[in-house]
Design an enzyme around this catalytic site. Structure first.
Site, PDB file in Angstrom:
ATOM      1  CG  HIS C  15      23.863 -10.682  -2.293  1.00 44.11           C
ATOM      2  ND1 HIS C  15      23.437 -10.193  -1.249  1.00 44.11           N
ATOM      3  CD2 HIS C  15      24.698 -11.925  -2.241  1.00 44.11           C
ATOM      4  CE1 HIS C  15      23.733 -11.044  -0.441  1.00 44.11           C
ATOM      5  NE2 HIS C  15      24.525 -12.000  -0.868  1.00 44.11           N
ATOM      6  CB  CYS C  34      29.195 -11.004   2.368  1.00 42.65           C
ATOM      7  SG  CYS C  34      29.047 -12.131   3.393  1.00 42.65           S
ATOM      8  CG  HIS C  40      28.762 -14.087  -2.332  1.00 41.37           C
ATOM      9  ND1 HIS C  40      28.778 -12.821  -2.212  1.00 41.37           N
ATOM     10  CD2 HIS C  40      27.851 -14.469  -1.549  1.00 41.37           C
ATOM     11  CE1 HIS C  40      28.186 -12.587  -1.177  1.00 41.37           C
ATOM     12  NE2 HIS C  40      27.394 -13.472  -0.653  1.00 41.37           N
ATOM     13  CG  HIS C  42      23.242 -16.559  -1.269  1.00 42.73           C
ATOM     14  ND1 HIS C  42      24.089 -17.401  -0.377  1.00 42.73           N
ATOM     15  CD2 HIS C  42      23.429 -15.275  -1.124  1.00 42.73           C
ATOM     16  CE1 HIS C  42      24.749 -16.420   0.349  1.00 42.73           C
ATOM     17  NE2 HIS C  42      24.357 -15.231  -0.095  1.00 42.73           N
ATOM     18  CG  ASP C  80      15.376 -17.539 -11.103  1.00 48.73           C
ATOM     19  OD1 ASP C  80      16.181 -17.926 -10.236  1.00 48.73           O
ATOM     20  OD2 ASP C  80      14.800 -18.326 -12.136  1.00 48.73           O
ATOM     21  CG  HIS C  81      19.013 -17.817 -13.509  1.00 48.75           C
ATOM     22  ND1 HIS C  81      17.926 -18.649 -12.815  1.00 48.75           N
ATOM     23  CD2 HIS C  81      19.803 -18.539 -13.600  1.00 48.75           C
ATOM     24  CE1 HIS C  81      18.457 -19.920 -12.825  1.00 48.75           C
ATOM     25  NE2 HIS C  81      19.549 -20.071 -13.193  1.00 48.75           N
ATOM     26  CD  GLU C 125      22.096 -13.789   2.416  1.00 52.56           C
ATOM     27  OE1 GLU C 125      21.624 -13.042   2.043  1.00 52.56           O
ATOM     28  OE2 GLU C 125      23.002 -14.325   3.395  1.00 52.56           O
TER      29      GLU C 125
END
Lengths: 136, 136, 136, 136, 136, 136
Positions: C15, C34, C40, C42, C80-81, C125
């Site tokens: 994100h 950010c 980047h 998480h 996810d992913h 996060e």
């Protein structure tokens, strides 16, 4: 001014999810592999929390050593390295789901906690599944 | 619509549990080995939680970087690698039990948090013992 | 007598924090690193908690397998992913802060939970930053 | 008499697994959802370990503050909140699998560690997947 | 066929890093805030590992209860809730860095472990800093 | 250049420590409460590590998805929610100590790992007790 003090403890036990008034097929349909008649087991991790006023003399809500010993006497000595279904009287006629176990633990501890203090119990059945009960 | 944001931090400190108006025997009887006059210590782990509305402009309840810096200024710089009894003014006449420490931390942070937001502080004295205070 | 059952899950996603109606300088000033336009990411860890009465037939508040599958269908398969900004419709015009993500997850799960039960969602996060939302 | 000292650190980054000389179908066949062209991300946790003799003057194998700063300079500042494929030169032509990342980190740190000391790097891509490299 | 068995334990202690033959300025320059003359402290976590053949009679390399009791007698009773510099004889003239502590623990345990078995000790000073020693 | 890749997995099982050729008193004397004839149980956590060269084509030592599926097929499907003594053939005549379980798991996985790669298995019986085997 009310503060919560919490203490972690743990016990290892075997159990199965099972209702004797259901046949094998129904137990299997509802409880799946958790109903294995040969039992399976868990490392249960427990967090017991007491909320109350700080005693101005000691700076304690409750002496952690007293709480640790209480958990040992009421929970660890009763449940550790036991088969919950076969060897713990509270589960003779109560299915040992995590929900029912956490209520049983709460009820065993509650009489030993000062009436002005609140009690909450968290029980980890696995690192990914856990339950909480505070008497309400 | 209120969301809680939480930030973990930590500090290492020495302390002893002790009341100067009690003699050694009474301190020992009540506080046991925690009253060792040569001190012992802990890696304190801290979780600071802020509950409030999400700012629709930023999507933040509170900027985590601001919260991280606040905890550093008010708690870590004041307590880290210190002897709580000897070097932290709040404990000159207050027994540094976990309960009293968490209230002190709450009171140091509260003035810096928006009045419309709630604050809760959790303090782990060890991985097995922890306390919580939210100002109520 | 109401008990809370909780289940942990996780997803990995990319994100950036960004408002398209702000220029780069303003995004950078408010969101710092950010806001990196290359994204980047998480490992998001999720705890979903359901509070309700224990069903006396099963000893369950909610079958954990059902809850696990619900989280997979509604959250893991969707997030996810993925790149949250680019590939998840809810964030096309909503900044994917942890606060906004936890509210989106709550809103996706709420219709699937019995109306008499309460829902709370915690989203990590990072191991040091997390948020919580319970619909209030 | 050789002792190992270890320090944990962390960074958050986006990446995708991808070979530019393969077409999309082949990338998808080998790397699955990790090949998502919009990227995904992780909280990478890092453990850097140095093995060597204890300096009799200081009692240190290596000053942990020096090691902490070295990891910050060489790894965190270079990787944190970055897109590994797009923004980190080492991965311009190297697929950023966990295995390749841990070798890159080792090679960045090795010149700064005393030649008589051994270096080992562990990299957690998720809490469930991790890799290790010690230069052999 | 050699298997390693490991047991975790913990103790809380105060210490400072300090050489009496250095003046305050030199101690401060080398050891920084760890040299605070009023001490600070840690929750030390310990992992003791024994490697050897499985006894075909018991299926044990070493009885974990025996290992647990040995760690209690030799380490926990000697170090827990103590000031390492002031109250633990081994550190009267030895700087209690994590490196020196782990060697002292190894040397205390080694005589009690079967000569054919290997011993390794890991000591966490904080969750982010740890050391390891195996006698080589 | 050899890198180690590791994958965590878990299973829940019941067991007891017991030799049928010993009488109850001897089993009780050696294995204590672990010999409870009604069984007890654990959440076993498993770390499987493969060490080998990085495949220059993929950047993988071994595809983690392949390793995850292998652990599921060989270990989780065979042991999860089972009674090790009663339902797992390998323990019909082998005492299911942690040491013996980790060797059995190693032997089940070894034929599926490339001969040029090394295998190591770590098994946590509880968060405080664990064992390791690498075939040597």
């Amino acid at each position: 001014m009310r503060v919560t003090v919490s203490r972690k403890a743990h016990f290892n036990a075997a159990h199965r999810l099972y209702r004797p008034d259901w046949d094998t097929a129904q137990n299997q349909a509802i409880f799946g592999k958790c109903s294995n008649p040969h039992f399976h087991g868990h490392n249960y991790e427990l967090i017991v929390s007491i909320t109350g006023a700080i005693d101005p003399e000691t700076g304690y809500v409750m002496d952690m050593k007293v709480l640790k010993d209480l958990i040992k006497d009421e929970v660890e000595d009763a449940f550790d390295h036991k088969n919950l279904n076969e060897q713990v009287p509270e589960f003779k006629s109560l299915n040992p789901t995590a929900e029912n176990i956490v209520v049983v633990i709460y009820n065993k501890l509650r009489p030993h906690i000062a009436a002005t203090n609140d009690l909450e119990v968290v029980l980890y059945e696995t690192p990914r599944n856990f339950v909480k009960y505070n008497g309400q």
